[in-house]
Design a protein around this motif. Structure first.
Motif, PDB file in Angstrom:
ATOM      1  N   ARG A 389       0.885  -1.177  -0.323  1.00 19.81           N
ATOM      2  CA  ARG A 389      -0.210  -0.080  -0.024  1.00 19.81           C
ATOM      3  C   ARG A 389       0.996   1.109  -0.065  1.00 19.81           C
ATOM      4  O   ARG A 389       0.729   2.127  -0.702  1.00 19.81           O
ATOM      5  N   ARG A 390       1.898   1.225   0.561  1.00 19.16           N
ATOM      6  CA  ARG A 390       2.956   2.595   0.846  1.00 19.16           C
ATOM      7  C   ARG A 390       3.537   2.646  -0.448  1.00 19.16           C
ATOM      8  O   ARG A 390       3.585   3.834  -0.920  1.00 19.16           O
ATOM      9  N   ASP A 391       4.073   1.567  -1.075  1.00 22.02           N
ATOM     10  CA  ASP A 391       4.475   1.731  -2.278  1.00 22.02           C
ATOM     11  C   ASP A 391       3.552   2.110  -3.553  1.00 22.02           C
ATOM     12  O   ASP A 391       3.946   2.912  -4.422  1.00 22.02           O
ATOM     13  N   ALA A 392       2.269   1.687  -3.389  1.00 20.82           N
ATOM     14  CA  ALA A 392       1.406   2.210  -4.598  1.00 20.82           C
ATOM     15  C   ALA A 392       1.156   3.838  -4.299  1.00 20.82           C
ATOM     16  O   ALA A 392       1.052   4.388  -5.367  1.00 20.82           O
ATOM     17  N   VAL A 393       1.087   4.093  -3.045  1.00 22.66           N
ATOM     18  CA  VAL A 393       0.870   5.717  -2.651  1.00 22.66           C
ATOM     19  C   VAL A 393       1.964   6.436  -3.381  1.00 22.66           C
ATOM     20  O   VAL A 393       2.000   7.512  -3.846  1.00 22.66           O
TER      21      VAL A 393
END
Length: 495
Positions: A389-393
């Motif tokens: 999720r952090r990588d996608a953001v």
């Protein structure tokens, strides 16, 4: 929607592990870029020409990392594959000669499975099974042979129940201590009719009327024509070390451990539509692998089974010879091509999405579709979904967010919510092997797979310069490809 109307269930939200980075370089490329910029700035303080030289070197390193093909492989991965293929071919590693006159003196398996052997054991129910041992990786594999019910004339509600239980069975693997991989292999081949003939001959009464005998004889002669034999096998691979850094257990300890767990795992498959699941014996494993390398041996093995068994052992399962080419693999009078899935279906699909890919095809003598599952334990799964999720953001923040970036954020958040409510997280891949009896038939088999892949919504990439290894990994013998690579998984995910 009218009352009582059924909405067909769909499946999706598969995500490929990615790495955050600037300009699509990934974590490794981004670190090289930032380090190079600092090095260029420092070098230019002393000499302009030295700074330009360092900048040129950084660009030469980053260009292969920034160029990607339609399958997501960057130029560095393609270059290293070519170099490794050239080195192996110059050393003669693409050739194999077995048998009494070969270097090994036996028909042992080539390549990644060369050092493997089989240990005979029994599970808690007293059923014998063969445990495949791969000493180089410390992996132990037991194989379950299933009899799938098939979806013909089955209510859609029942199919949904099967899929739900299959998902539950996969999720339960995360709680299996020491499990590394579960491989599901569906193999289709022409039915020779030997089993039907054996069954009819055993049931036919000597006093039967002539008409009945003639009808059964005609059935035995005509029914196998155009029919196919479908086999389903599930290979469960365990690690000798229950956790990183722990002591490796001996084959005797692993035989007891796996024998204790097989009854529960096979019983859990009963509600998935897999039918009765029974562990495969040493002889059955050797027969399956021998037929895969030499399809012409199927007739002899089927006839031997009708007379009490073939007596094959693991030392007799390998080919007499093989030769690996860039785009195909020749072994014991047959030729094969293996593809790997480079992208899972995008969007939502129905439960029958792989039906066409799994069915037999007239242009392919033997077709093998293998799904490789690598479950994550709950603690690792929680870290992965949070990082995803952090990588996608991050990817959406470093540039103008496209529609695909927005969808990726929503999908990552949905995955995190599902994992938090108890869903399992499994990394999966697919290998498709098409075997023909003559190299001249390879173009027709390749065209057939190219036609079958689009309806399955999967993108397949021919395993160039790795045909022998991919062929072995598609067999139900417990080959875990990531553990045979020199580059660690963490580094590959960051590229």
């Amino acid at each position: 929607m009218a009352a009582g109307e059924r909405v067909e269930r769909t499946y999706g939200n598969w995500r490929k592990p990615t790495s955050p980075g600037i300009l699509g370089l990934g974590l490794v490329g981004t670190l090289i870029l930032l380090t190079g910029m600092v090095a260029v700035a420092i070098t230019m303080m002393f000499a302009l020409w030295a700074g330009l030289l360092v900048a040129g070197l950084v660009v030469l390193v980053l260009v292969p990392l920034g160029i990607r093909d339609r399958h997501g492989r960057n130029g560095l991965q393609g270059l290293t594959a070519r170099i490794a293929w050239w080195y192996g071919r110059s050393a003669g590693q693409h050739l194999y000669r077995g048998g009494p006159l070969g270097p090994a003196g036996t028909f042992r398996l080539p390549g990644l499975a060369a050092a493997s052997y089989v240990v005979d054991a029994e599970d808690s129910y007293g059923r014998p099974f063969g445990m495949i041992v791969v000493p180089s990786t410390g992996h132990y594999t037991a194989v379950l042979e299933c009899a799938p019910d098939g979806a013909a004339l089955v209510d859609p509600e029942q199919v949904d129940i099967w899929v739900a239980y299959w998902g539950q069975w996969l999720a339960s693997l995360a709680y299996e201590p020491g499990i590394v991989q579960a491989a599901v292999t569906i193999e289709t081949a022409p039915d020779l009719g030997i089993r039907l003939e054996r069954e009819v001959s055993a049931q036919l009464s000597p006093t039967a009327p002539e008409l009945a005998r003639q009808v059964l004889t005609d059935i035995v002669d005509t029914y196998p024509t155009g029919s196919a034999q479908v086999s389903a096998r599930i290979a469960l691979t365990y690690s000798a070390a229950p956790r990183p850094g722990a002591r490796r257990r001996s084959p005797e300890e692993m035989a007891r451990e796996i024998g204790t767990r097989l009854p529960g795992l096979s019983a859990g498959l009963g509600m998935t539509g897999a039918g009765e699941a029974r562990p495969m014996t040493h002889e059955q494993l050797a027969e399956a692998v021998r037929i895969a390398y030499d399809p012409n041996a199927q007739v002899l093995i089927e006839q031997a089974r009708a007379h009490g068994g073939s007596g094959l052992t693991w030392a007799d399962a390998g080919p007499v010879s093989h030769e690996e080419y860039v785009d195909h693999y020749r072994h014991d009078g047959a030729a094969s091509i293996t593809w790997g899935m480079s992208e899972a279906p995008r969007g939502e699909v129905y439960s029958s999405v792989l039906t066409g890919l799994l069915q037999p095809h007239r242009d392919i003598a033997r077709k093998r579709v293998t799904l490789l599952y690598r479950p994550h334990d709950p603690a690792t799964a929680a870290r992965i979904v949070q990082r995803d999720r952090r990588d996608a953001v991050f990817r959406a923040a470093v540039a103008h967010a496209s529609a695909r970036d927005t969808v990726a954020i929503e999908a990552a958040r949905q995955t995190e919510r599902e994992e938090a409510t108890g869903a399992g997280l499994v990394r999966f891949a697919m290998l498709v092997t098409a075997t023909v009896r003559s190299p001249d038939d390879l173009p027709a088999a390749a065209a057939a797979v190219d036609v079958l892949a689009p309806p399955a919504r999967v993108q397949l990439r021919r395993m160039y310069r790795a045909q022998a290894s991919a062929f072995a990994a598609a067999l139900p013998i417990g080959i875990v490809l990531p553990d045979h690579l020199r580059v660690p998984q963490v580094v590959r995910d960051a590229m």
